[in-house]
Design an enzyme around this catalytic site. Structure first.
Site, PDB file in Angstrom:
ATOM      1  N   ASP A 156       0.813  -1.211   0.000  1.00 22.75           N
ATOM      2  CA  ASP A 156       0.000   0.000   0.000  1.00 22.75           C
ATOM      3  C   ASP A 156       0.848   1.262   0.000  1.00 22.75           C
ATOM      4  OD1 ASP A 156       0.943  -0.411   2.590  1.00 22.75           O
ATOM      5  OD2 ASP A 156      -1.014  -0.929   3.396  1.00 22.75           O
ATOM      6  N   ASP A 182      -7.752  -2.802  14.267  1.00 20.49           N
ATOM      7  CA  ASP A 182      -9.150  -3.046  13.876  1.00 20.49           C
ATOM      8  C   ASP A 182      -9.295  -4.274  12.971  1.00 20.49           C
ATOM      9  OD1 ASP A 182      -8.058  -2.143  11.504  1.00 20.49           O
ATOM     10  OD2 ASP A 182      -9.375  -0.386  11.303  1.00 20.49           O
ATOM     11  N   HIS A 224      -7.527  -4.889  10.169  1.00 23.74           N
ATOM     12  CA  HIS A 224      -7.240  -4.700   8.736  1.00 23.74           C
ATOM     13  C   HIS A 224      -5.954  -5.403   8.327  1.00 23.74           C
ATOM     14  CE1 HIS A 224      -5.017  -0.663   9.681  1.00 23.74           C
ATOM     15  NE2 HIS A 224      -4.111  -1.561   9.442  1.00 23.74           N
ATOM     16  N   GLU A 254      -9.727  -1.941   5.372  1.00 29.23           N
ATOM     17  CA  GLU A 254     -10.379  -1.659   6.647  1.00 29.23           C
ATOM     18  C   GLU A 254     -11.640  -2.521   6.798  1.00 29.23           C
ATOM     19  OE1 GLU A 254      -8.747  -0.074   8.687  1.00 29.23           O
ATOM     20  OE2 GLU A 254      -8.222   1.983   8.176  1.00 29.23           O
TER      21      GLU A 254
HETATM   22  P1  PGA Z   1       1.692  -1.369  12.691  1.00 26.13           P
HETATM   23  O1  PGA Z   1       0.508  -1.481  11.617  1.00 26.13           O
HETATM   24  O2  PGA Z   1       2.698  -2.377  12.274  1.00 26.13           O
HETATM   25  O3  PGA Z   1       2.226   0.027  12.538  1.00 26.13           O
HETATM   26  O4  PGA Z   1       1.085  -1.660  13.995  1.00 26.13           O
HETATM   27  C1  PGA Z   1       0.062  -2.744  11.235  1.00 26.13           C
HETATM   28  C2  PGA Z   1      -0.946  -2.564  10.126  1.00 26.13           C
HETATM   29  O5  PGA Z   1      -1.631  -1.548  10.104  1.00 26.13           O
HETATM   30  O6  PGA Z   1      -1.065  -3.470   9.297  1.00 26.13           O
END
Ligand code: PGA
Length: 260
Positions: free
Chosen positions: A67, A136, A138, A143
C-alpha cells in the site's frame, strides 16, 4: 492457519526473517509481498543483517508493497516508498527496477490499480506475502467492511487507523485520508502468507482473526481460508487466544523438515 507464539518481538522478527531467507534460498527469483508500519521494523533489521552476513541475496528477487498513501510523493519522508528505501532497499542488493509500490501521486487511480494487479500477474504472482494486522483487524489497508474478494484500489482510512498512524506524522490532521492498497483478494492469491503481530494492542484483533468468524468486519479473518498462512506473534499479542497452549504444543512437535 499455523500460529507461532514467540517470547518477544525479537524472536518474532527472527522467525519471519528465517522464513524469507529460506524462500530466497529455494527460489532466488521469488516475488515477495512486503509491508510497512512499526511491526516489520525488527524483521527488516534482521533481514539486512542476514544479507550482510551473506545469507540472503536479493539480486534476483522482485517485490510488491501492499500500500501507499494517496497524495504523498515517493520522496515524502512518511511515504511507504521512503520507508522501504530506508529500512530495506538501500541496505541490500535489490534491483530498483524490481521494486514495486503503488504510486500515491498517480493521476488516474483506477487505471494505476489495474496496472499494479497486472504487474503482479506478469511477475508470476506473489510467492511470499508479509502482513501486519491493524488493531481493527485490517490487512494492507483493507479496513473493516472491505470486500473479502477486493483487488488493488482506493480506500478511505478509518478514524481509528488515522489515530494509530498519527505517531508517524506528528498529528492526526497530517495523516492522509486515502490510500491505495492491494485488495483482500489480491493478498489471498499469494502462495504463502506470514502475518506478524506484537504487543497487547493487537491481542483482540489477533484473537478475532484466528478464532473468530470469517467476516468482512475483521478482514484478517479471511486468512483462515488461506492454505498456507502462518501467524507469528509475541506473548503479549497472544493473551486473548483460547487455544494458545494447543498452538504451542503443535509448534513444539513440528517435524524437523517443516522448520526453516
Ligand atoms: P503497525 O501497523 O505495524 O504500525 O502496527 C500494522 C498494520 O496496520 O497493518
Amino acid at each position: 492457519m499455523e500460529v507461532i507464539i514467540k517470547p518477544d518481538p525479537e524472536a518474532v522478527s527472527k522467525e519471519a526473517a528465517a522464513l524469507f531467507q529460506r524462500q530466497l534460498a529455494l527460489k532466488s527469483t521469488s516475488v515477495l509481498g512486503l509491508a510497512t508500519g512499526s511491526t516489520p521494523l525488527g524483521f527488516y533489521r534482521e533481514l539486512v543483517r542476514r544479507h550482510r552476513d551473506g545469507h540472503v541475496d536479493f539480486a534476483h528477487a522482485t517485490t510488491f508493497n501492499l500500500d501507499e498513501y494517496v497524495g504523498l510523493s515517493g520522496d515524502h519522508p512518511m511515504s511507504y516508498r521512503a520507508f522501504m528505501r530506508e529500512h530495506l532497499f538501500a541496505q541490500v542488493n535489490m534491483r530498483p527496477d524490481h521494486v514495486h509500490l503503488p504510486d500515491g501521486q498517480t493521476e488516474d487511480i483506477p487505471v494505476h490499480c489495474e496496472d499494479y494487479e497486472d504487474e503482479i500477474r506478469h511477475a508470476g504472482g506473489i510467492d511470499l506475502q508479509l502482513l501486519g494486522i491493524g488493531s481493527d483487524g485490517h490487512i494492507g489497508f483493507n479496513e473493516p467492511s472491505s470486500s473479502l474478494s477486493s483487488r488493488t484500489r482506493l480506500k478511505t482510512l478509518t478514524p481509528r487507523t488515522i489515530a494509530d498512524n498519527a505517531r508517524f506524522f506528528g498529528s492526526e490532521a497530517d495523516v492522509p485520508r486515502h490510500v491505495i492498497t492491494m485488495g483482500v483478494g489480491t493478498i489471498m492469491e499469494a502462495r504463502q502468507v506470514i502475518v506478524l503481530a506484537m504487543g497487547a494492542g493487537k491481542a483482540t484483533a489477533v484473537a478475532a482473526m484466528v478464532e473468530g468468524a470469517i467476516t468482512a468486519s475483521v478482514p484478517a479473518s479471511i486468512l483462515q481460508m488461506h492454505p498456507k498462512c502462518a501467524l507469528i506473534i509475541d506473548e503479549a499479542a497472544a493473551t486473548q487466544l483460547q487455544r494458545a497452549d494447543y498452538y504451542r504444543w503443535v509448534y513444539d512437535h513440528k517435524p524437523h523438515w517443516q522448520r526453516p
